[in-house]
Design a protein around this motif. Structure first.
Motif, short mmCIF file in Angstrom:
data_model
loop_
_atom_site.label_atom_id
_atom_site.label_comp_id
_atom_site.label_asym_id
_atom_site.label_seq_id
_atom_site.Cartn_x
_atom_site.Cartn_y
_atom_site.Cartn_z
N THR A 1 4.99 -4.51 5.90
CA THR A 1 3.70 -4.58 6.53
C THR A 1 2.92 -5.60 5.78
OG1 THR A 1 3.64 -2.34 7.30
CG2 THR A 1 1.56 -3.35 6.94
N SER A 2 2.89 -6.79 6.30
CA SER A 2 2.23 -7.86 5.62
C SER A 2 1.86 -8.88 6.63
CB SER A 2 3.13 -8.46 4.59
OG SER A 2 4.41 -8.02 4.73
N THR B 1 4.02 3.19 -0.39
CA THR B 1 2.96 2.25 -0.77
C THR B 1 2.14 1.69 0.39
OG1 THR B 1 4.38 0.29 -0.61
CG2 THR B 1 4.40 1.49 -2.70
N ARG B 2 2.46 2.04 1.62
CA ARG B 2 1.82 1.38 2.76
C ARG B 2 0.30 1.47 2.72
NH1 ARG B 2 3.49 -0.08 7.78
NH2 ARG B 2 5.47 1.04 7.58
N LYS B 3 -0.24 2.65 2.47
CA LYS B 3 -1.69 2.85 2.55
C LYS B 3 -2.41 2.58 1.23
CE LYS B 3 -1.48 6.24 6.29
NZ LYS B 3 -1.83 7.63 6.72
N GLU B 4 -1.65 2.25 0.18
CA GLU B 4 -2.29 2.06 -1.13
C GLU B 4 -2.01 0.65 -1.64
OE1 GLU B 4 -0.55 5.34 -3.17
OE2 GLU B 4 -2.02 6.79 -2.41
N PHE B 5 -1.03 0.50 -2.52
CA PHE B 5 -0.82 -0.79 -3.16
C PHE B 5 -0.54 -1.90 -2.15
CE2 PHE B 5 1.86 -4.07 -5.07
CZ PHE B 5 1.05 -4.45 -6.13
N THR B 6 0.38 -1.66 -1.22
CA THR B 6 0.74 -2.70 -0.26
C THR B 6 -0.45 -3.09 0.59
OG1 THR B 6 3.04 -1.96 -0.17
CG2 THR B 6 2.26 -3.29 1.66
N ASP B 7 -1.25 -2.12 0.98
CA ASP B 7 -2.44 -2.41 1.78
C ASP B 7 -3.42 -3.28 1.01
OD1 ASP B 7 -4.12 -1.91 4.22
OD2 ASP B 7 -5.43 -0.99 2.72
N HIS B 8 -3.63 -2.96 -0.28
CA HIS B 8 -4.54 -3.75 -1.11
C HIS B 8 -4.02 -5.18 -1.28
CE1 HIS B 8 -6.76 -0.19 -1.80
NE2 HIS B 8 -5.94 0.36 -2.68
#
Length: 338
Positions: free
Chosen positions: A23-24, A50-57
């Motif tokens: 998701t990027s 990590t989708r809603k946390e680190f990856t989202d940030h």
């Protein structure tokens, strides 16, 4: 295909997408990630980790850098319904310049994450593809040797994998663990905000090479001039610094300026090169150049109609930004002031 089948196919595609992979994506109305479109960055991650946390940030920080136009593949928006999920994902990796696998505890439980990683490492070994791994709350040694919770999670999921995944997955995990990446819990004492900033900085540094100006190779007699100006630039300053290069025509002022500009790109967040200012100002007017400068630095469309308005906008919008601007062939102080 009837409506019910279309909806079921859409749900299957969305489920596989969220269970596995990326998701990027740097957002652009012109780039969809389909066909022959090239991507800059491909993010690979286990959504539930990590989708809603680190990856989202990380994703949001990348798309809001406000610098060069960068494109990242996003599987849930870039794959048309009815298209083959596997070929689209692997094709996007092949067309990307940089892949960032965010390897978390359950990353290797997803066959799609494994297939993405296998393809990333194959691309890296066979071309100029760049892989920048992030070991998110896992140790590279556990990834390499399939130890600890990471190894247990992989083994517990093998019954869902194809034989090729079981054979090639561990190889790709070993290879990526040998790369110099970031360990989230060691970097900046686990401060994820600082890690995000460092990753974005590294991505920009790698991509800035695409924005270097064309300069003749093997220049003779330029090193001393470049070193002198670099010393001025590197001296700490509390305000914007302006350096002028002047002299008679044909002695290489523009070539020298381009060479320095290319060397400094990695140190600045925003940049702009305005060529042939004297001629452009005569043909199109100074507001045309102001529009060009604002659009390149801020990545927004602008319609400046008069010089004073352009000066005010540049003064207010550029404040506090780290910008390098190369103004070529100025022959009037009014051009510089504008």
């Amino acid at each position: 295909m009837d409506k019910g089948k279309i909806q079921r196919k859409r749900k299957r595609a969305q489920k596989e997408s969220t269970e596995g992979a990326s998701t990027s994506s740097f957002i652009s109305p012109k780039l969809t990630g389909q066909g022959d479109d090239a991507c800059d960055v491909f993010l690979s991650f286990k959504g539930s980790d990590t989708r809603k946390e680190f990856t989202d940030h990380l994703y949001n920080r990348l798309v809001n850098t406000g610098t060069v136009s960068i494109f990242v593949f996003k599987d849930d928006k870039s794959i048309p319904i009815g298209e083959d999920f596997s070929s689209q994902i692997l094709g996007a990796i092949s067309r990307s310049k940089i892949s960032i696998p965010i390897i978390s505890e359950n990353y290797a439980t997803s066959k799609w994450c494994l297939r993405e990683l296998i393809h990333m490492m194959d691309c890296k070994n066979g071309a100029s593809h760049i892989v920048l791994p992030i070991f998110y709350k896992v140790k590279p040694s556990d990834v390499r040797h399939l130890k600890g919770n990471f190894g247990d999670a992989f083994r517990s999921s093998q019954k869902y994998f194809d034989e090729k995944d079981i054979q090639e997955g561990p190889r790709a995990l070993r290879e990526v663990s040998d790369l110099h990446g970031w360990e989230s819990e060691k970097f900046a004492n686990g401060n994820e905000g600082e890690l995000v900033e460092e990753v974005v900085k590294k991505v920009l540094s790698k991509l800035q090479q695409d924005f270097q100006l064309d300069v003749t190779k093997h220049l003779v007699g330029f090193e001393d001039h470049v070193s002198k100006i670099r010393n001025w630039v590197d001296t700490p300053a509390s305000a914007a610094r302006m350096i002028g290069i002047y002299g008679m025509g044909g002695i290489g002022k523009t070539t020298l300026a381009k060479s320095i500009y290319n060397q400094l790109l990695d140190e600045f967040v925003h940049h702009s090169f305005l060529a042939n200012i004297r001629e452009t100002a005569q043909c199109n007017g100074i507001p045309y150049l102001q529009n060009q400068l604002i659009e390149e630095v801020l990545q927004i469309e602008c319609q400046i109609r008069n010089v004073d308005r352009g000066i005010s906008l540049i003064r207010s919008k550029f404040k506090g930004k780290k910008v390098i601007i190369l103004l070529d062939d100025i022959d009037n102080k009014k051009q510089l002031d504008a």
